[in-house]
Write a protein that holds these residues in place. Structure first.
Motif, PDB file in Angstrom:
ATOM      1  N   ARG A   1       0.848  -1.191  -0.102  1.00 49.24           N
ATOM      2  CA  ARG A   1      -0.023  -0.127  -0.140  1.00 49.24           C
ATOM      3  C   ARG A   1       0.769   1.249   0.109  1.00 49.24           C
ATOM      4  NH1 ARG A   1      -4.080  -1.081   3.949  1.00 49.24           N
ATOM      5  NH2 ARG A   1      -2.384  -1.259   5.354  1.00 49.24           N
ATOM      6  N   LYS A   2       0.419   2.214  -0.887  1.00 54.95           N
ATOM      7  CA  LYS A   2       1.121   3.534  -0.925  1.00 54.95           C
ATOM      8  C   LYS A   2       0.294   4.511  -0.112  1.00 54.95           C
ATOM      9  CE  LYS A   2       2.405   7.157  -4.347  1.00 54.95           C
ATOM     10  NZ  LYS A   2       2.494   7.419  -5.858  1.00 54.95           N
ATOM     11  N   VAL A   3       0.971   4.903   0.967  1.00 56.58           N
ATOM     12  CA  VAL A   3       0.118   5.882   1.662  1.00 56.58           C
ATOM     13  C   VAL A   3       0.360   7.402   1.528  1.00 56.58           C
ATOM     14  CG1 VAL A   3      -0.705   6.213   4.203  1.00 56.58           C
ATOM     15  CG2 VAL A   3      -0.402   3.937   3.222  1.00 56.58           C
ATOM     16  N   PRO A   4      -0.190   8.221   1.441  1.00 56.76           N
ATOM     17  CA  PRO A   4       0.083   9.659   1.341  1.00 56.76           C
ATOM     18  C   PRO A   4       0.632  10.063   2.893  1.00 56.76           C
ATOM     19  CG  PRO A   4      -2.283   9.466   0.348  1.00 56.76           C
ATOM     20  CD  PRO A   4      -1.883   8.226   0.891  1.00 56.76           C
ATOM     21  N   THR A   5       1.300  11.087   3.088  1.00 57.80           N
ATOM     22  CA  THR A   5       1.747  11.535   4.235  1.00 57.80           C
ATOM     23  C   THR A   5       1.429  13.230   4.363  1.00 57.80           C
ATOM     24  OG1 THR A   5       4.183  12.236   3.812  1.00 57.80           O
ATOM     25  CG2 THR A   5       3.540  10.005   4.524  1.00 57.80           C
ATOM     26  N   SER A   6       1.879  14.035   5.469  1.00 57.65           N
ATOM     27  CA  SER A   6       1.627  15.138   5.524  1.00 57.65           C
ATOM     28  C   SER A   6       2.948  15.874   5.569  1.00 57.65           C
ATOM     29  CB  SER A   6       1.013  15.642   6.954  1.00 57.65           C
ATOM     30  OG  SER A   6       1.951  15.103   8.106  1.00 57.65           O
ATOM     31  N   SER A   7       4.220  15.049   5.171  1.00 59.16           N
ATOM     32  CA  SER A   7       5.559  15.565   5.024  1.00 59.16           C
ATOM     33  C   SER A   7       5.731  16.265   3.561  1.00 59.16           C
ATOM     34  CB  SER A   7       6.412  14.515   5.425  1.00 59.16           C
ATOM     35  OG  SER A   7       7.805  15.164   5.010  1.00 59.16           O
ATOM     36  N   LYS A   8       6.159  17.402   3.541  1.00 53.34           N
ATOM     37  CA  LYS A   8       6.520  18.020   2.259  1.00 53.34           C
ATOM     38  C   LYS A   8       7.805  17.316   1.717  1.00 53.34           C
ATOM     39  CE  LYS A   8       9.312  21.795   4.064  1.00 53.34           C
ATOM     40  NZ  LYS A   8       9.694  23.442   4.039  1.00 53.34           N
ATOM     41  N   TRP A   9       8.580  16.756   2.523  1.00 56.41           N
ATOM     42  CA  TRP A   9       9.829  15.957   2.046  1.00 56.41           C
ATOM     43  C   TRP A   9       9.586  14.856   1.620  1.00 56.41           C
ATOM     44  CZ3 TRP A   9      10.219  18.920   6.497  1.00 56.41           C
ATOM     45  CH2 TRP A   9      11.005  20.264   6.406  1.00 56.41           C
ATOM     46  N   GLN A  10       8.615  14.004   2.089  1.00 55.31           N
ATOM     47  CA  GLN A  10       8.309  12.576   1.859  1.00 55.31           C
ATOM     48  C   GLN A  10       6.612  12.741   1.605  1.00 55.31           C
ATOM     49  OE1 GLN A  10       9.493   9.304   4.284  1.00 55.31           O
ATOM     50  NE2 GLN A  10       8.580   7.858   3.085  1.00 55.31           N
ATOM     51  N   PRO A  11       6.360  12.697   0.240  1.00 55.19           N
ATOM     52  CA  PRO A  11       4.866  12.816   0.135  1.00 55.19           C
ATOM     53  C   PRO A  11       3.905  11.663   0.464  1.00 55.19           C
ATOM     54  CG  PRO A  11       6.008  13.132  -1.962  1.00 55.19           C
ATOM     55  CD  PRO A  11       6.843  13.179  -0.911  1.00 55.19           C
ATOM     56  N   PHE A  12       4.761  10.382   0.463  1.00 59.82           N
ATOM     57  CA  PHE A  12       3.904   9.167   0.439  1.00 59.82           C
ATOM     58  C   PHE A  12       5.087   8.059   1.087  1.00 59.82           C
ATOM     59  CE2 PHE A  12       5.829   9.168  -3.784  1.00 59.82           C
ATOM     60  CZ  PHE A  12       6.412   7.757  -3.802  1.00 59.82           C
ATOM     61  N   ARG A  13       4.546   7.080   1.644  1.00 61.29           N
ATOM     62  CA  ARG A  13       5.419   5.884   2.208  1.00 61.29           C
ATOM     63  C   ARG A  13       4.690   4.797   1.699  1.00 61.29           C
ATOM     64  NH1 ARG A  13       2.593   4.090   6.470  1.00 61.29           N
ATOM     65  NH2 ARG A  13       1.400   5.253   7.639  1.00 61.29           N
ATOM     66  N   TRP A  14       5.495   3.565   1.738  1.00 56.23           N
ATOM     67  CA  TRP A  14       4.984   2.094   1.341  1.00 56.23           C
ATOM     68  C   TRP A  14       4.974   1.410   2.657  1.00 56.23           C
ATOM     69  CZ3 TRP A  14       3.153   0.765  -3.023  1.00 56.23           C
ATOM     70  CH2 TRP A  14       3.227   1.595  -4.282  1.00 56.23           C
ATOM     71  N   GLU A  15       3.827   0.699   2.562  1.00 50.98           N
ATOM     72  CA  GLU A  15       3.747  -0.326   3.745  1.00 50.98           C
ATOM     73  C   GLU A  15       3.143  -1.576   3.200  1.00 50.98           C
ATOM     74  OE1 GLU A  15       1.194   1.997   6.381  1.00 50.98           O
ATOM     75  OE2 GLU A  15      -0.572   1.356   5.540  1.00 50.98           O
TER      76      GLU A  15
ATOM     77  N   ASP B   1       4.355   4.237 -13.303  1.00 50.80           N
ATOM     78  CA  ASP B   1       5.012   5.551 -13.911  1.00 50.80           C
ATOM     79  C   ASP B   1       6.401   5.730 -13.082  1.00 50.80           C
ATOM     80  OD1 ASP B   1       3.172   5.411 -15.941  1.00 50.80           O
ATOM     81  OD2 ASP B   1       1.996   7.072 -14.841  1.00 50.80           O
ATOM     82  N   GLU B   2       6.337   5.254 -11.605  1.00 53.76           N
ATOM     83  CA  GLU B   2       7.550   5.460 -10.861  1.00 53.76           C
ATOM     84  C   GLU B   2       7.644   4.263 -10.153  1.00 53.76           C
ATOM     85  OE1 GLU B   2       4.609   7.198  -7.071  1.00 53.76           O
ATOM     86  OE2 GLU B   2       5.312   8.470  -8.675  1.00 53.76           O
ATOM     87  N   PRO B   3       8.790   4.434  -9.428  1.00 54.91           N
ATOM     88  CA  PRO B   3       9.355   2.999  -8.764  1.00 54.91           C
ATOM     89  C   PRO B   3       8.108   2.555  -7.543  1.00 54.91           C
ATOM     90  CG  PRO B   3      11.089   4.461  -8.733  1.00 54.91           C
ATOM     91  CD  PRO B   3       9.982   5.339  -9.309  1.00 54.91           C
ATOM     92  N   ILE B   4       7.658   1.243  -7.456  1.00 57.68           N
ATOM     93  CA  ILE B   4       7.064   0.791  -6.402  1.00 57.68           C
ATOM     94  C   ILE B   4       7.906   0.163  -5.473  1.00 57.68           C
ATOM     95  CG2 ILE B   4       5.090   0.762  -7.857  1.00 57.68           C
ATOM     96  CD1 ILE B   4       5.043  -1.887  -8.350  1.00 57.68           C
ATOM     97  N   ALA B   5       7.149  -0.310  -4.412  1.00 58.08           N
ATOM     98  CA  ALA B   5       7.788  -1.248  -3.480  1.00 58.08           C
ATOM     99  C   ALA B   5       7.481  -2.640  -3.832  1.00 58.08           C
ATOM    100  CB  ALA B   5       6.983  -1.034  -1.876  1.00 58.08           C
ATOM    101  N   ARG B   6       8.364  -3.551  -3.951  1.00 53.32           N
ATOM    102  CA  ARG B   6       8.249  -4.870  -4.307  1.00 53.32           C
ATOM    103  C   ARG B   6       8.476  -5.850  -3.304  1.00 53.32           C
ATOM    104  NH1 ARG B   6       7.885  -6.850  -9.926  1.00 53.32           N
ATOM    105  NH2 ARG B   6       7.810  -4.769 -11.018  1.00 53.32           N
ATOM    106  N   PRO B   7       7.900  -6.745  -2.828  1.00 55.99           N
ATOM    107  CA  PRO B   7       8.252  -7.966  -2.030  1.00 55.99           C
ATOM    108  C   PRO B   7       9.170  -8.690  -2.818  1.00 55.99           C
ATOM    109  CG  PRO B   7       6.010  -8.009  -2.669  1.00 55.99           C
ATOM    110  CD  PRO B   7       6.396  -6.754  -3.342  1.00 55.99           C
ATOM    111  N   VAL B   8      10.295  -9.143  -1.755  1.00 50.39           N
ATOM    112  CA  VAL B   8      11.352  -9.834  -2.331  1.00 50.39           C
ATOM    113  C   VAL B   8      10.981 -11.362  -1.799  1.00 50.39           C
ATOM    114  CG1 VAL B   8      13.801 -10.415  -2.527  1.00 50.39           C
ATOM    115  CG2 VAL B   8      13.112  -8.006  -2.284  1.00 50.39           C
ATOM    116  N   VAL B   9      10.962 -11.443  -0.585  1.00 48.02           N
ATOM    117  CA  VAL B   9      10.805 -12.730   0.224  1.00 48.02           C
ATOM    118  C   VAL B   9       9.621 -12.626   1.337  1.00 48.02           C
ATOM    119  CG1 VAL B   9      12.007 -14.519   1.325  1.00 48.02           C
ATOM    120  CG2 VAL B   9      13.149 -13.259  -0.291  1.00 48.02           C
TER     121      VAL B   9
END
Length: 183
Positions: free
Chosen positions: A14-28, A98-106
């Protein structure tokens, strides 16, 4: 060649928007589910919201059980909340979006394996594992986990004396220097 016990799973990131101007979203990690043929084999977008939140399905990940990880499975299964452990990384270059996404490896059920990944500074998250998967792993752990016998600790009074460099040391009760008897 023998095959290890395994199951196929799919991971939802899941890509989650944040309130940070330096990191507009995070993956979880959102969830781990059993793989179904209809999922295919390539990652795909499940949901995109106007806020920028996204959910991506990563299908066809194999979870294998290894005999030498039996203790790690046992430790996970005996916690209050047994879980899937997922190690994931961000793509270097975009491959399906269009942009890099989080990918599970194992994906694993081993507490020890997850710990090694964390020690290697990898991103590891966990989500609860369902009962039927826990029963499958428990059956394997019961068959292969052998607790190490506790070793009796030797009393400190029986330990060999060593100096600060690790060389054997001795204790004498006689006087080594100075005015001895009748002297």
């Amino acid at each position: 060649m023998t095959t290890r016990p395994h199951i196929e799973v799919a991971v939802v990131m899941r890509k989650v928007p944040t309130s940070s101007k330096w990191q507009p979203f995070r993956w979880e990690l959102a969830e781990v589910v059993r793989h179904e043929e209809s999922f295919g084999t390539e990652p795909r977008l499940l949901q995109r919201e106007p806020s920028g939140a996204e959910q991506w399905l990563h299908p066809a990940l194999r979870v294998e059980l290894f005999r030498d990880e039996a203790e790690g499975y046992h430790l996970n299964l005996t916690t209050d909340a047994p879980a899937w452990f997922v190690m994931w990384r961000m793509e270097e270059e975009p491959t399906v979006a269009d942009e890099p996404i989080a990918r599970p490896v194992v994906v694993t059920l081993s507490y020890h394996e997850a710990g090694r990944w964390l020690d290697a500074q990898e991103t590891v998250e966990n989500v609860p594992a369902p009962g039927e998967v826990l029963a499958w792993a428990q059956e394997f752990a019961d068959a292969h986990y052998v607790p190490e016998p506790r070793k009796r600790k030797r009393p400190e009074s029986f330990r060999r004396l060593e100096d600060r460099f690790g060389n054997p040391a001795s204790v004498s009760t006689g006087k080594k220097y100075g005015g001895g008897e009748g002297g």
